[in-house]
Design a protein around this motif. Structure first.
Motif, PDB file in Angstrom:
ATOM      1  N   ALA A 174      41.425  47.530  43.796  1.00  0.00           N
ATOM      2  CA  ALA A 174      42.450  46.518  43.550  1.00  0.00           C
ATOM      3  C   ALA A 174      42.920  46.546  42.098  1.00  0.00           C
ATOM      4  O   ALA A 174      44.116  46.423  41.806  1.00  0.00           O
ATOM      5  CB  ALA A 174      41.916  45.134  43.914  1.00  0.00           C
ATOM      6  N   TYR A 175      41.990  46.739  41.156  1.00  0.00           N
ATOM      7  CA  TYR A 175      42.374  46.816  39.740  1.00  0.00           C
ATOM      8  C   TYR A 175      43.209  48.066  39.471  1.00  0.00           C
ATOM      9  O   TYR A 175      44.172  48.015  38.697  1.00  0.00           O
ATOM     10  CB  TYR A 175      41.120  46.840  38.873  1.00  0.00           C
ATOM     11  CG  TYR A 175      41.408  46.991  37.406  1.00  0.00           C
ATOM     12  CD1 TYR A 175      41.907  45.943  36.649  1.00  0.00           C
ATOM     13  CD2 TYR A 175      41.216  48.226  36.759  1.00  0.00           C
ATOM     14  CE1 TYR A 175      42.191  46.085  35.310  1.00  0.00           C
ATOM     15  CE2 TYR A 175      41.499  48.379  35.412  1.00  0.00           C
ATOM     16  CZ  TYR A 175      41.990  47.311  34.696  1.00  0.00           C
ATOM     17  OH  TYR A 175      42.264  47.469  33.366  1.00  0.00           O
ATOM     18  N   ALA A 176      42.865  49.163  40.108  1.00  0.00           N
ATOM     19  CA  ALA A 176      43.638  50.398  39.914  1.00  0.00           C
ATOM     20  C   ALA A 176      45.059  50.225  40.445  1.00  0.00           C
ATOM     21  O   ALA A 176      46.026  50.683  39.816  1.00  0.00           O
ATOM     22  CB  ALA A 176      42.939  51.560  40.610  1.00  0.00           C
ATOM     23  N   ARG A 177      45.191  49.541  41.603  1.00  0.00           N
ATOM     24  CA  ARG A 177      46.541  49.304  42.125  1.00  0.00           C
ATOM     25  C   ARG A 177      47.335  48.391  41.191  1.00  0.00           C
ATOM     26  O   ARG A 177      48.528  48.622  40.950  1.00  0.00           O
ATOM     27  CB  ARG A 177      46.447  48.683  43.524  1.00  0.00           C
ATOM     28  CG  ARG A 177      45.973  49.648  44.595  1.00  0.00           C
ATOM     29  CD  ARG A 177      46.210  49.052  45.984  1.00  0.00           C
ATOM     30  NE  ARG A 177      45.452  47.819  46.172  1.00  0.00           N
ATOM     31  CZ  ARG A 177      44.221  47.768  46.672  1.00  0.00           C
ATOM     32  NH1 ARG A 177      43.591  48.895  47.028  1.00  0.00           N
ATOM     33  NH2 ARG A 177      43.606  46.615  46.833  1.00  0.00           N
ATOM     34  N   SER A 178      46.691  47.329  40.633  1.00  0.00           N
ATOM     35  CA  SER A 178      47.384  46.435  39.706  1.00  0.00           C
ATOM     36  C   SER A 178      47.797  47.170  38.436  1.00  0.00           C
ATOM     37  O   SER A 178      48.910  46.979  37.929  1.00  0.00           O
ATOM     38  CB  SER A 178      46.473  45.256  39.369  1.00  0.00           C
ATOM     39  OG  SER A 178      47.074  44.420  38.401  1.00  0.00           O
ATOM     40  N   LYS A 179      46.915  48.022  37.926  1.00  0.00           N
ATOM     41  CA  LYS A 179      47.245  48.790  36.720  1.00  0.00           C
ATOM     42  C   LYS A 179      48.388  49.751  36.969  1.00  0.00           C
ATOM     43  O   LYS A 179      49.284  49.916  36.128  1.00  0.00           O
ATOM     44  CB  LYS A 179      45.999  49.523  36.246  1.00  0.00           C
ATOM     45  CG  LYS A 179      46.182  50.261  34.938  1.00  0.00           C
ATOM     46  CD  LYS A 179      44.880  50.906  34.500  1.00  0.00           C
ATOM     47  CE  LYS A 179      45.049  51.639  33.172  1.00  0.00           C
ATOM     48  NZ  LYS A 179      43.773  52.286  32.743  1.00  0.00           N
ATOM     49  N   ALA A 180      48.372  50.391  38.130  1.00  0.00           N
ATOM     50  CA  ALA A 180      49.450  51.325  38.457  1.00  0.00           C
ATOM     51  C   ALA A 180      50.779  50.578  38.583  1.00  0.00           C
ATOM     52  O   ALA A 180      51.832  51.075  38.157  1.00  0.00           O
ATOM     53  CB  ALA A 180      49.123  52.055  39.750  1.00  0.00           C
ATOM     54  N   LYS A 181      50.733  49.351  39.141  1.00  0.00           N
ATOM     55  CA  LYS A 181      51.964  48.572  39.262  1.00  0.00           C
ATOM     56  C   LYS A 181      52.489  48.170  37.891  1.00  0.00           C
ATOM     57  O   LYS A 181      53.701  48.221  37.641  1.00  0.00           O
ATOM     58  CB  LYS A 181      51.707  47.331  40.122  1.00  0.00           C
ATOM     59  CG  LYS A 181      52.944  46.497  40.386  1.00  0.00           C
ATOM     60  CD  LYS A 181      52.624  45.312  41.266  1.00  0.00           C
ATOM     61  CE  LYS A 181      53.889  44.503  41.571  1.00  0.00           C
ATOM     62  NZ  LYS A 181      54.563  44.027  40.364  1.00  0.00           N
ATOM     63  N   ARG A 182      51.584  47.769  36.984  1.00  0.00           N
ATOM     64  CA  ARG A 182      52.034  47.419  35.629  1.00  0.00           C
ATOM     65  C   ARG A 182      52.655  48.615  34.932  1.00  0.00           C
ATOM     66  O   ARG A 182      53.672  48.481  34.239  1.00  0.00           O
ATOM     67  CB  ARG A 182      50.854  46.890  34.805  1.00  0.00           C
ATOM     68  CG  ARG A 182      50.373  45.514  35.222  1.00  0.00           C
ATOM     69  CD  ARG A 182      49.539  44.877  34.117  1.00  0.00           C
ATOM     70  NE  ARG A 182      48.446  45.750  33.701  1.00  0.00           N
ATOM     71  CZ  ARG A 182      47.234  45.738  34.204  1.00  0.00           C
ATOM     72  NH1 ARG A 182      46.950  44.893  35.209  1.00  0.00           N
ATOM     73  NH2 ARG A 182      46.287  46.535  33.754  1.00  0.00           N
ATOM     74  N   ARG A 183      52.047  49.775  35.098  1.00  0.00           N
ATOM     75  CA  ARG A 183      52.618  50.980  34.465  1.00  0.00           C
ATOM     76  C   ARG A 183      53.984  51.316  35.052  1.00  0.00           C
ATOM     77  O   ARG A 183      54.906  51.719  34.330  1.00  0.00           O
ATOM     78  CB  ARG A 183      51.660  52.154  34.617  1.00  0.00           C
ATOM     79  CG  ARG A 183      50.394  52.029  33.774  1.00  0.00           C
ATOM     80  CD  ARG A 183      49.520  53.274  33.911  1.00  0.00           C
ATOM     81  NE  ARG A 183      48.349  53.189  33.060  1.00  0.00           N
ATOM     82  CZ  ARG A 183      48.300  53.566  31.780  1.00  0.00           C
ATOM     83  NH1 ARG A 183      49.398  54.038  31.208  1.00  0.00           N
ATOM     84  NH2 ARG A 183      47.194  53.456  31.079  1.00  0.00           N
ATOM     85  N   ALA A 184      54.114  51.143  36.365  1.00  0.00           N
ATOM     86  CA  ALA A 184      55.411  51.435  36.996  1.00  0.00           C
ATOM     87  C   ALA A 184      56.468  50.443  36.526  1.00  0.00           C
ATOM     88  O   ALA A 184      57.615  50.830  36.240  1.00  0.00           O
ATOM     89  CB  ALA A 184      55.264  51.389  38.519  1.00  0.00           C
TER      90      ALA A 184
END
Length: 352
Positions: free
Chosen positions: A70-80
């Protein structure tokens, strides 16, 4: 004999069994009965829930794995989202802002070219001709504000701090001042502005944009009172008078020459009907004429002057210095303790 022996043994055994039974019943009555808690009734088709015990190592590992994903998905969304914001800023600086500045330059140049022919128009018609320039100015200002709002949001995801260039800011400030003095075309000031977005402060770019519009439009174009009297800022209403104060009034100003001097002699001769105080004459306090319990020796010959010392009503230790007010109602007296001040003539009497 043998039969009697066996009968006695049987009676003793029966007595022991009865005694043990009675004791067991007493123990049950003295202690509360431990009953198993009743389970709630299950609805039709409902299966009993399993009791949860302590999580095992494998269950905790699975939970950690879900949290990591879940943290990896949130981080990827912030980067996008950050990448989209940076791309939006690049498009604004490359396309939208140059187009808005070019429109501002075109409308300003067009208004300047047709300015001589606007003299025969009415004021309302002249204001209509100013509308394209004002709209272009508003669009350029809005795009600039939107760019810097998005830039401040993008700074949260950048790896390095966003710093403004002091050299370029100083150069732009000097160019704006030179443009205001005249002699430079609109395009010469507007063309170098898009690459400076994000490198110089926002207010500096807004000054440059507004300088272009003000150089073309009339001086009263931005005055709300010139176009609509109702839109003119109203002066603030007068403040109400302060409520009457309960504090006593301030003391009167220092005594003037007409009230007397603090020296032993008169600068101006007193009127002939005013008695003259002889230096060295002794005085006593006239306690029957005092307005209070003590006689104040004041710093000036005035009722509101601050007192220097309070003299007892039975004192006769006052000596005249020769000074008095012009109207003769105040005498300058010196107390034997060394204090010198002014006292009302009616509160003292000559010593006899």
């Amino acid at each position: 004999m043998l039969l009697n022996h066996w009968m006695k043994a049987g009676l003793v055994l029966l007595y022991a069994i009865l005694l043990a039974f009675v004791l067991s019943q007493c123990g049950r009555l003295g202690e509360p009965a431990l009953q198993a808690p009743k389970k709630a009734a299950l609805l039709p088709g409902q299966t009993p829930a399993k009791e949860k015990g302590p999580a095992s190592v494998w269950e905790r590992a699975a939970e950690h794995d879900r949290e990591s994903k879940a943290y990896a998905r949130s981080k990827a969304k912030r980067r996008a989202d950050h990448a989209k914001l940076e791309a939006h800023l690049a498009v604004m600086a490359r396309t939208h802002i140059p187009a808005a500045l070019e429109e501002l330059v075109e409308t300003a140049s067009a208004f300047r070219r047709k300015l001589p022919g606007l003299q025969h128009l009415t004021k309302e018609e002249q204001w209509e001709r100013e509308a394209p320039g004002k709209e272009a100015l508003a669009r350029a200002r809005a795009l600039t504000a939107d760019y810097y709002a998005a830039d401040r949001e993008a700074q949260k995801g950048r790896d390095e701090p966003t710093l403004h260039s002091a050299v370029e800011a100083d150069a732009l400030a000097r160019r704006i001042e030179a443009f205001k003095r005249g002699g430079e075309a609109f395009a010469a000031l507007a063309k170098p502005l898009p690459p400076l977005y994000g490198k110089v402060p926002e207010d500096l770019l807004l000054k440059a944009i507004e300088a272009i519009a003000r150089a073309a439009l009339p001086a009263d174009a931005f005055d709300p009172c010139a176009h609509d009297a109702a839109a003119c800022p109203k002066p603030p209403p007068p403040s109400p008078p302060p409520p009457p104060s309960l504090t006593p009034p301030p003391p009167p100003p220092p005594a003037s020459v007409s009230e007397g001097t603090t020296g032993p002699a008169f600068s101006v001769a007193p009127p002939p009907d005013v008695p003259v105080a002889r230096p060295g004459q002794r005085y006593c306090v006239d306690r029957w004429r005092l307005e209070g319990p003590y006689l104040p020796l004041r710093a000036r010959p005035a009722p509101g002057a601050p007192p220097i010392v309070q003299v007892l009503p039975t004192s006769c230790r006052l000596t005249a210095t020769g000074g008095q007010s012009r109207d003769g109602r105040w005498l300058e007296l010196m107390h034997d303790a060394g204090y010198t001040g002014w006292a009302a003539r009616g509160n003292v009497r000559p010593y006899r």
